[in-house]
Scaffold this active site. Structure first.
Site, PDB file in Angstrom:
ATOM      1  N   SER A  75       0.861  -1.176   0.000  1.00 57.03           N
ATOM      2  CA  SER A  75       0.000   0.000   0.000  1.00 57.03           C
ATOM      3  C   SER A  75       0.895   1.222   0.000  1.00 57.03           C
ATOM      4  O   SER A  75       2.044   1.157   0.447  1.00 57.03           O
ATOM      5  CB  SER A  75      -0.880   0.003   1.251  1.00 57.03           C
ATOM      6  OG  SER A  75      -1.491   1.264   1.447  1.00 57.03           O
TER       7      SER A  75
ATOM      8  N   TYR B 137      -2.194   0.135  10.779  1.00 58.16           N
ATOM      9  CA  TYR B 137      -2.214  -0.255   9.369  1.00 58.16           C
ATOM     10  C   TYR B 137      -0.868   0.038   8.711  1.00 58.16           C
ATOM     11  O   TYR B 137      -0.299  -0.828   8.035  1.00 58.16           O
ATOM     12  CB  TYR B 137      -3.328   0.502   8.640  1.00 58.16           C
ATOM     13  CG  TYR B 137      -3.390   0.223   7.167  1.00 58.16           C
ATOM     14  CD1 TYR B 137      -3.931  -0.968   6.685  1.00 58.16           C
ATOM     15  CD2 TYR B 137      -2.902   1.144   6.240  1.00 58.16           C
ATOM     16  CE1 TYR B 137      -3.987  -1.228   5.322  1.00 58.16           C
ATOM     17  CE2 TYR B 137      -2.954   0.893   4.882  1.00 58.16           C
ATOM     18  CZ  TYR B 137      -3.503  -0.294   4.427  1.00 58.16           C
ATOM     19  OH  TYR B 137      -3.545  -0.549   3.077  1.00 58.16           O
TER      20      TYR B 137
END
Length: 262
Positions: free
Chosen positions: A138, A151
């Protein structure tokens, strides 16, 4: 003999798009995800493309269950040529409201899920002296995002895992690549956890033309396999990743300012 790809998180979004793209390009598939009915629906689409598929619902945090699945895949297809680690979950929360249970869930899926599959597939790849490992990360593993500490921690770990693994394995004939998308318009909201943030804002963000589509990320994964490259930044993630690499203090200052004005 047709090549075979093993894809995690394949029941929807990026994983589904990737499985269908590989099937269209002549691959047989081993696919897994936690949602059994959605996974079987993807399997039916793959069969409609005249490709073989083994679809078994599995928790990527469960090492023994993954081992059983991979053994079944190797029995069925004799070899697996590509591993695509894609299963993941997202959470937005300030550190003060991120519980230990939240941390365990994020790390177990986003990091340990990748470690388990790599650990289990590696002997097969090393024996054949070939194979591709594609880790879907990501831009949150390249740029620190406010209120997403857990995250980003998991995704930065995936970036480090990918980059160091490449140094170790590529001299042995195994290609390792990281694919880093921006926010992707998929079934993201179904699995995301929001604390101190408004899901409606995310829905509005997902309608932006700057958001990646699952098919864009699937194409980047395919390109990473067919035209080996160390890293692929997808879509609008290129801009913050580039700026953070060159001007980290400015980029991160702007991100902090954004949180203060919201």
């Amino acid at each position: 003999m047709s090549p075979t790809a093993f894809i995690t998180g394949a029941s929807q979004g990026i994983g589904k798009a990737t499985a269908l793209l590989f099937a269209k390009n002549g691959y047989d598939l081993v696919i897994t995800a936690r949602t059994k009915d959605k996974l079987e629906a993807v399997a039916e689409e793959i069969r409609s493309l005249n490709r073989q598929v083994l679809a078994i619902s599995t928790d990527v945090g469960n090492h023994s269950a993954l081992e059983a699945l991979i053994n079944l895949g190797l029995e069925r297809f004799s070899q697996i040529d590509v591993l695509v680690n894609n299963a993941g979950i997202c959470m937005t929360a300030p550190m003060a409201k991120t519980t230990i249970e939240d941390w365990q869930t994020i790390i177990n899926v986003n990091l340990w899920g990748y470690i388990h599959t790599i650990n289990l597939m590696l002997p097969h790849f090393l024996e054949r002296k070939q194979g591709s490992i594609i880790n879907v990360g990501s831009f949150g593993g390249k740029v620190p995002l406010p209120n997403m500490t857990a995250y980003c921690t998991s995704k930065y770990a995936v970036t480090g895992l990918t980059e160091t693994l490449r140094l170790e394995l590529e001299p042995q004939g195994i290609h390792v690549s990281g694919v880093h998308p921006s926010v992707t318009n998929s079934d993201f909201l179904e699995r995301a956890v929001f604390k101190d943030s408004d899901p409606e804002q995310m829905k509005q963000m997902l309608s932006s033309p700057f958001v990646s589509q699952p098919e864009d990320v699937a194409q980047a994964i395919w390109d990473a396999v067919k035209y080996p490259q160390a890293e692929v930044i997808v879509g609008s993630a290129k801009v913050p990743t580039f700026l953070n690499r060159l001007f980290p203090s400015i980029t991160q200052g702007m991100l902090q300012l954004g949180t203060k004005t919201n």
